[in-house]
Design a protein around this motif. Structure first.
Motif, PDB file in Angstrom:
ATOM      1  N   LEU A  59      64.420 -56.548  78.243  1.00  0.00           N
ATOM      2  CA  LEU A  59      63.888 -56.756  76.895  1.00  0.00           C
ATOM      3  C   LEU A  59      62.660 -57.659  76.887  1.00  0.00           C
ATOM      4  N   GLY A  60      62.685 -58.710  77.716  1.00  0.00           N
ATOM      5  CA  GLY A  60      61.543 -59.615  77.754  1.00  0.00           C
ATOM      6  C   GLY A  60      60.299 -58.954  78.314  1.00  0.00           C
ATOM      7  N   VAL A  61      60.448 -58.242  79.429  1.00  0.00           N
ATOM      8  CA  VAL A  61      59.310 -57.560  80.042  1.00  0.00           C
ATOM      9  C   VAL A  61      58.776 -56.474  79.113  1.00  0.00           C
ATOM     10  N   ALA A  62      59.684 -55.727  78.474  1.00  0.00           N
ATOM     11  CA  ALA A  62      59.269 -54.686  77.536  1.00  0.00           C
ATOM     12  C   ALA A  62      58.462 -55.272  76.384  1.00  0.00           C
ATOM     13  N   ALA A  63      58.894 -56.437  75.886  1.00  0.00           N
ATOM     14  CA  ALA A  63      58.164 -57.087  74.795  1.00  0.00           C
ATOM     15  C   ALA A  63      56.760 -57.486  75.245  1.00  0.00           C
ATOM     16  N   GLY A  64      56.639 -58.002  76.470  1.00  0.00           N
ATOM     17  CA  GLY A  64      55.335 -58.389  76.980  1.00  0.00           C
ATOM     18  C   GLY A  64      54.394 -57.199  77.076  1.00  0.00           C
ATOM     19  N   ILE A  65      54.913 -56.074  77.562  1.00  0.00           N
ATOM     20  CA  ILE A  65      54.095 -54.867  77.689  1.00  0.00           C
ATOM     21  C   ILE A  65      53.670 -54.341  76.320  1.00  0.00           C
ATOM     22  N   ARG A  66      54.622 -54.263  75.400  1.00  0.00           N
ATOM     23  CA  ARG A  66      54.325 -53.695  74.079  1.00  0.00           C
ATOM     24  C   ARG A  66      53.355 -54.560  73.293  1.00  0.00           C
ATOM     25  N   TRP A  67      53.603 -55.862  73.278  1.00  0.00           N
ATOM     26  CA  TRP A  67      52.690 -56.752  72.564  1.00  0.00           C
ATOM     27  C   TRP A  67      51.325 -56.788  73.250  1.00  0.00           C
ATOM     28  N   GLY A  68      51.295 -56.740  74.570  1.00  0.00           N
ATOM     29  CA  GLY A  68      50.021 -56.738  75.277  1.00  0.00           C
ATOM     30  C   GLY A  68      49.180 -55.523  74.944  1.00  0.00           C
ATOM     31  N   LEU A  69      49.812 -54.356  74.949  1.00  0.00           N
ATOM     32  CA  LEU A  69      49.086 -53.135  74.593  1.00  0.00           C
ATOM     33  C   LEU A  69      48.636 -53.177  73.137  1.00  0.00           C
ATOM     34  N   GLY A  70      49.516 -53.676  72.263  1.00  0.00           N
ATOM     35  CA  GLY A  70      49.156 -53.762  70.846  1.00  0.00           C
ATOM     36  C   GLY A  70      47.974 -54.675  70.603  1.00  0.00           C
ATOM     37  N   LEU A  71      47.964 -55.828  71.263  1.00  0.00           N
ATOM     38  CA  LEU A  71      46.840 -56.759  71.095  1.00  0.00           C
ATOM     39  C   LEU A  71      45.563 -56.192  71.681  1.00  0.00           C
ATOM     40  N   ARG A  89      65.923 -69.328  83.376  1.00  0.00           N
ATOM     41  CA  ARG A  89      67.246 -68.707  83.335  1.00  0.00           C
ATOM     42  C   ARG A  89      67.576 -68.193  81.936  1.00  0.00           C
ATOM     43  N   LEU A  90      66.540 -67.974  81.157  1.00  0.00           N
ATOM     44  CA  LEU A  90      66.738 -67.496  79.793  1.00  0.00           C
ATOM     45  C   LEU A  90      67.232 -66.061  79.799  1.00  0.00           C
ATOM     46  N   ASP A  91      68.087 -65.730  78.842  1.00  0.00           N
ATOM     47  CA  ASP A  91      68.597 -64.363  78.750  1.00  0.00           C
ATOM     48  C   ASP A  91      67.535 -63.445  78.160  1.00  0.00           C
ATOM     49  N   GLU A  92      67.791 -62.157  78.248  1.00  0.00           N
ATOM     50  CA  GLU A  92      66.818 -61.155  77.803  1.00  0.00           C
ATOM     51  C   GLU A  92      66.421 -61.336  76.346  1.00  0.00           C
ATOM     52  N   ARG A  93      67.405 -61.559  75.489  1.00  0.00           N
ATOM     53  CA  ARG A  93      67.137 -61.669  74.056  1.00  0.00           C
ATOM     54  C   ARG A  93      66.239 -62.872  73.760  1.00  0.00           C
ATOM     55  N   THR A  94      66.489 -63.982  74.407  1.00  0.00           N
ATOM     56  CA  THR A  94      65.666 -65.170  74.200  1.00  0.00           C
ATOM     57  C   THR A  94      64.243 -64.939  74.684  1.00  0.00           C
ATOM     58  N   ARG A  95      64.109 -64.345  75.871  1.00  0.00           N
ATOM     59  CA  ARG A  95      62.772 -64.078  76.399  1.00  0.00           C
ATOM     60  C   ARG A  95      62.019 -63.098  75.508  1.00  0.00           C
ATOM     61  N   ARG A  96      62.717 -62.100  75.023  1.00  0.00           N
ATOM     62  CA  ARG A  96      62.089 -61.138  74.103  1.00  0.00           C
ATOM     63  C   ARG A  96      61.574 -61.838  72.855  1.00  0.00           C
ATOM     64  N   ASP A  97      62.394 -62.719  72.282  1.00  0.00           N
ATOM     65  CA  ASP A  97      61.997 -63.379  71.041  1.00  0.00           C
ATOM     66  C   ASP A  97      60.861 -64.370  71.265  1.00  0.00           C
ATOM     67  N   LEU A  98      60.848 -65.025  72.426  1.00  0.00           N
ATOM     68  CA  LEU A  98      59.716 -65.898  72.744  1.00  0.00           C
ATOM     69  C   LEU A  98      58.429 -65.086  72.874  1.00  0.00           C
ATOM     70  N   LEU A  99      58.528 -63.900  73.447  1.00  0.00           N
ATOM     71  CA  LEU A  99      57.347 -63.028  73.543  1.00  0.00           C
ATOM     72  C   LEU A  99      56.911 -62.555  72.168  1.00  0.00           C
ATOM     73  N   ARG A 100      57.857 -62.375  71.258  1.00  0.00           N
ATOM     74  CA  ARG A 100      57.482 -62.015  69.891  1.00  0.00           C
ATOM     75  C   ARG A 100      56.719 -63.148  69.223  1.00  0.00           C
ATOM     76  N   VAL A 101      57.168 -64.384  69.461  1.00  0.00           N
ATOM     77  CA  VAL A 101      56.442 -65.541  68.930  1.00  0.00           C
ATOM     78  C   VAL A 101      55.038 -65.587  69.521  1.00  0.00           C
ATOM     79  N   ALA A 102      54.933 -65.411  70.840  1.00  0.00           N
ATOM     80  CA  ALA A 102      53.631 -65.441  71.501  1.00  0.00           C
ATOM     81  C   ALA A 102      52.736 -64.302  71.024  1.00  0.00           C
TER      82      ALA A 102
END
Length: 315
Positions: A164-176, A249-262
């Motif tokens: 989830l975290g990596v997917a968020a990074g890719i999606r937000w990166g492409l969107g930006l 050691r953050l879980d997927e959901r936390t990493r995803r949400d941090l990427l959403r903030v970023a």
């Protein structure tokens, strides 16, 4: 040179993510890999020309623009090649997208380099029939890259099964990256003259005092800054996602949400830089409103990150 780019691709291939069926993207990634190697060669040629050719165009070294574009294109191709491992799409669709991007960027590079050899500017230059035709061709090529990037972003949004975290990074990166491309439209018609159709400086003519290498205006608004930040979030946000994955050691959901903030902060940052430039304000000469907006953005990011990190973690 081939061995250097091959080793670079091997290191990148070792990074996450990996799609359930990476073979589907293999031909498209091969196309992008070859294009990356060629782009590295053009970068080296541009750097040599920058060192030995003393001519100037528009108040800056003639070969600085080809060098900057070669760096940006090489990074874009490398990033896209890595991302395609995580994008679910038909083999032929991915090959077409990769081929369109490579051809369009090749046209862009040739256009810019030819104009440098001719001793004139490339972007916004419509002073002579050849210049206008070359600029139009460059516009078509950029539009093709824009559309292809949007399609890849849509495919990334449709992809399931990734971290989830990596997917968020890719999606937000492409969107930006798409947002950064859209911002460039504001340069069209800005400061237009009888021989140009736009400009990147607001409040003065292009070519004044600029920052080292980037040449961003020191005393006036510069629309290239927001464009640059938006485009390169395609590298920054996936790298941030990778750092969270590898170094915490953050879980997927936390990493995803941090990427959403970023990602949300990056959207606001691009908007802030765009707003600053449109008011004719240099990056290093912000007024009170710009400073206040920047401070509010920093505070919002801090609050958002704190909320995400304080939430109960899941295993």
């Amino acid at each position: 040179m081939t061995s250097i780019t091959s080793r670079l691709h091997e290191h990148i291939d070792a990074l996450p993510p990996r799609a359930p069926d990476p073979k589907a993207s293999a031909p498209a990634r091969r196309v992008l890999g070859i294009a990356t190697a060629v782009s590295v060669v053009t970068l080296l040629v541009s750097m040599v020309a920058l060192a030995v050719d003393g001519q100037e165009i528009g108040g800056e070294p003639a070969w600085i623009k080809p060098t900057k574009f070669a760096i940006a294109i090489t990074l874009y191709l490398l990033t896209l090649r890595w991302m395609l491992r995580a994008v679910h799409g038909h083999r032929r669709t991915l090959i077409v997208l990769a081929s369109v991007i490579v051809l369009a960027l090749a046209i862009e590079v040739v256009w810019i380099d030819v104009q440098v050899v001719r001793g004139t500017t490339s972007h916004f230059n419509t002073g002579a029939p050849f210049d206008a035709a070359a600029y139009a061709a460059g516009g078509v090529s950029v539009s093709a890259v824009f559309i292809a990037t949007i399609v890849i972003a849509v495919l990334a949004l449709r992809t399931r099964g990734l971290d989830l975290g990596v997917a968020a990074g890719i999606r937000w990166g492409l969107g930006l990256c798409v947002v950064g491309m859209v911002e460039a439209v504001s340069m069209l018609g800005n400061g237009a003259t009888s021989t140009t159709t736009g400009a990147h400086t607001v409040g003065a003519l292009d070519g004044g005092a600029g920052m080292p290498f980037t040449d961003w205006s020191l005393h006036h608004g510069d629309l290239r800054i927001a464009h640059f930040v938006g485009l390169h979030m395609i590298q920054v946000l996936p790298v941030l996602a990778w750092v969270f994955l590898r170094c915490t050691r953050l879980d997927e959901r936390t990493r995803r949400d941090l990427l959403r903030v970023a990602g949300g902060a990056a959207v606001v940052l691009v908007g802030l830089l765009w707003w600053q430039a449109e008011r004719g304000q240099a990056l290093l000469e912000p007024d009170a409103s710009t400073v206040a907006a920047a401070m509010a953005l920093v505070a919002a990011v801090g609050v958002g990150a704190a909320v995400v990190l304080r939430r109960p973690r899941t295993d």
